[in-house]
Enzyme design. Sequence first.
Site, PDB file in Angstrom:
ATOM      1  N   GLY A  73       0.818  -1.214   0.000  1.00 17.12           N
ATOM      2  CA  GLY A  73       0.000   0.000   0.000  1.00 17.12           C
ATOM      3  C   GLY A  73       0.850   1.263   0.000  1.00 17.12           C
ATOM      4  N   THR A  74       1.967   1.225   0.714  1.00 22.11           N
ATOM      5  CA  THR A  74       2.821   2.421   0.814  1.00 22.11           C
ATOM      6  C   THR A  74       3.331   2.828  -0.568  1.00 22.11           C
ATOM      7  OG1 THR A  74       3.469   1.836   3.057  1.00 22.11           O
ATOM      8  CG2 THR A  74       4.937   3.332   1.871  1.00 22.11           C
ATOM      9  N   ASN A 150      -7.990   3.714   8.662  1.00 29.55           N
ATOM     10  CA  ASN A 150      -7.283   2.680   9.426  1.00 29.55           C
ATOM     11  C   ASN A 150      -7.405   2.936  10.925  1.00 29.55           C
ATOM     12  OD1 ASN A 150      -5.533   4.887   8.364  1.00 29.55           O
ATOM     13  ND2 ASN A 150      -4.132   4.115   9.906  1.00 29.55           N
ATOM     14  N   GLN A 180      -7.763  -0.360   3.632  1.00 30.21           N
ATOM     15  CA  GLN A 180      -8.583  -0.909   4.720  1.00 30.21           C
ATOM     16  C   GLN A 180     -10.002  -1.276   4.263  1.00 30.21           C
ATOM     17  OE1 GLN A 180      -7.663  -1.753   7.768  1.00 30.21           O
ATOM     18  NE2 GLN A 180      -5.647  -0.796   7.894  1.00 30.21           N
ATOM     19  N   SER A 200      -3.591  -3.464  -0.534  1.00 32.71           N
ATOM     20  CA  SER A 200      -2.459  -4.175   0.069  1.00 32.71           C
ATOM     21  C   SER A 200      -2.923  -5.545   0.563  1.00 32.71           C
ATOM     22  CB  SER A 200      -1.939  -3.355   1.251  1.00 32.71           C
ATOM     23  OG  SER A 200      -0.920  -4.050   1.912  1.00 32.71           O
ATOM     24  N   ALA A 201      -2.183  -6.606   0.167  1.00 30.76           N
ATOM     25  CA  ALA A 201      -2.654  -7.972   0.422  1.00 30.76           C
ATOM     26  C   ALA A 201      -2.612  -8.392   1.893  1.00 30.76           C
ATOM     27  CB  ALA A 201      -1.825  -8.956  -0.411  1.00 30.76           C
ATOM     28  N   HIS A 202      -1.691  -7.791   2.677  1.00 30.44           N
ATOM     29  CA  HIS A 202      -1.561  -8.328   4.049  1.00 30.44           C
ATOM     30  C   HIS A 202      -2.710  -7.923   4.961  1.00 30.44           C
ATOM     31  CE1 HIS A 202       0.116  -4.871   6.510  1.00 30.44           C
ATOM     32  NE2 HIS A 202       0.455  -4.409   5.320  1.00 30.44           N
ATOM     33  N   THR A 238      11.760  -7.334 -11.118  1.00 28.68           N
ATOM     34  CA  THR A 238      11.241  -8.674 -11.424  1.00 28.68           C
ATOM     35  C   THR A 238       9.986  -8.937 -10.593  1.00 28.68           C
ATOM     36  OG1 THR A 238      13.487  -9.380 -11.873  1.00 28.68           O
ATOM     37  CG2 THR A 238      11.851 -11.128 -11.516  1.00 28.68           C
ATOM     38  N   CYS A 327       1.639   1.540  12.112  1.00 30.96           N
ATOM     39  CA  CYS A 327       2.765   2.126  11.383  1.00 30.96           C
ATOM     40  C   CYS A 327       3.204   3.434  12.024  1.00 30.96           C
ATOM     41  CB  CYS A 327       2.369   2.399   9.938  1.00 30.96           C
ATOM     42  SG  CYS A 327       1.461   1.044   9.230  1.00 30.96           S
TER      43      CYS A 327
HETATM   44  N1  PLP Z   1      -2.943   2.726   3.853  1.00 37.09           N
HETATM   45  C1  PLP Z   1      -3.632   2.334   4.933  1.00 37.09           C
HETATM   46  C2  PLP Z   1      -4.998   2.905   5.178  1.00 37.09           C
HETATM   47  C3  PLP Z   1      -3.090   1.404   5.814  1.00 37.09           C
HETATM   48  O1  PLP Z   1      -3.787   1.021   6.897  1.00 37.09           O
HETATM   49  C4  PLP Z   1      -1.783   0.885   5.560  1.00 37.09           C
HETATM   50  C5  PLP Z   1      -1.142  -0.058   6.503  1.00 37.09           C
HETATM   51  O2  PLP Z   1      -1.347  -0.019   7.685  1.00 37.09           O
HETATM   52  C6  PLP Z   1      -1.120   1.325   4.404  1.00 37.09           C
HETATM   53  C7  PLP Z   1      -1.726   2.238   3.575  1.00 37.09           C
HETATM   54  C8  PLP Z   1       0.247   0.821   4.063  1.00 37.09           C
HETATM   55  O3  PLP Z   1       0.184  -0.435   3.439  1.00 37.09           O
HETATM   56  P1  PLP Z   1       1.465  -1.382   3.424  1.00 37.09           P
HETATM   57  O4  PLP Z   1       1.677  -1.857   4.821  1.00 37.09           O
HETATM   58  O5  PLP Z   1       1.096  -2.493   2.474  1.00 37.09           O
HETATM   59  O6  PLP Z   1       2.607  -0.576   2.896  1.00 37.09           O
END
Ligand code: PLP
Length: 383
Positions: A73-74, A150, A180, A200-202, A238, A327
């Site tokens: 996501g970042t 989030n 989210q 974001s997959a996690h 890659t 984060c």
């Molecule tokens: N955006 C939101 C709303 C999130 O909650 C998060 C992660 O906590 C991210 C972006 C960042 O995603 P990633 O951890 O895959 O970089």
Amino acid sequence: MSDKLIYLDNAATTRVSEGVAKKMTEAMTAGFYNPSALYARAVDVSTDIRRMRNGICSALHAPDGELYFTSGGTEANNTALFCTKKAKGSRIIVGMGEHDSVFAPANELKAQGYDVQFAPIKSDGTVDVVEFEKLLNDKVSLVSIMHASNETGGLNDIAALVRLVRKSAPNAIFHSDGVQAVCKIPVNLRALGVDLYSMSAHKFHGPKGVGALFVKKGTSIKPLLYGGGQEKGMRSGTESYASIVGFSEAMNSALAENFENNYSKISQHREYLLQKLTTEIDDVAVITNVNNSVPNVLTVAFKDVRGEVLLHSLEKHGILVGIGSACSSHHESRFKSLLGLDARHKDGIIRFSISEENDISEVDFVVDKIKQELALLTKFRRV
Ligand code: PLP
């Protein structure tokens, strides 16, 4: 330390499911080829990546455009903020409650001379639409408003915000951070009308280190990373086949196989937790608006206690919760000052985030332990 584990921090990350891990291992071993190589086995990998890309687009009802895999996501958010076409010094509007992976790039763009405006949010963490509208004009080049918060799970009405932007800021590109929201609520990118959307997959039982940015056809955007020209030149490097397999499998399991059941199970779980917290504990401030949020998040503030202290007290009983964005837990959350909490509640924020792996029977234990720990922690505060 208890052996028991009740994991209620699923908005920070989720456990990779067994099925996903198994498919990823197969992809890493049997499918290790470089997707850019010319022999048939590598072409098969590349074809499979295309199949998964198309599958994700159709699961999200994406309009014409491309989905580019990223490292998460970042990266998707940084690409949206830094790489879209913007006239020098033009206006950029970003929600005040955005995740740091949008907020920090926005501050950098401000330092570079853009007119960055932060749209105020309401006490449930969603954007104040009246204030947002006041920021729109034809000098706006980019708007970035998250789909689900989030911190609170609060849902912005992205389709309505896009309509306002099209009307009053016709030159703007609209990005939404959907990290989210994806797999928590039905997401229809065509109906939302956004130009860019991050995921974001996690956050849905896939692996860490893989996400995607959807880019609607005709959106002016350049790559963040240059190199071998993978991902149609938009994201060199890659391709991580196994990670993409993990992303695709996790999304398929969440959306195609189990969505309705999981949604109602998680909603009932949250409802019960909310009811117990508010009836059995004095003066709990409920921050999440349960009528306008993803079903899995419940953020509350307890009185006369620090969230991080309660978090560690609960950890002794095997209960893992969040205090907001993991984060940004290393620095004072800019978020809590925006919620309008009174002095006795503002440090006591706890975010419970549920997944289908939780069982509703855990709620009684969790609330009992919160009561027990609050009694100890607030004992000396009251005298
Ligand atoms: N955006 C939101 C709303 C999130 O909650 C998060 C992660 O906590 C991210 C972006 C960042 O995603 P990633 O951890 O895959 O970089």
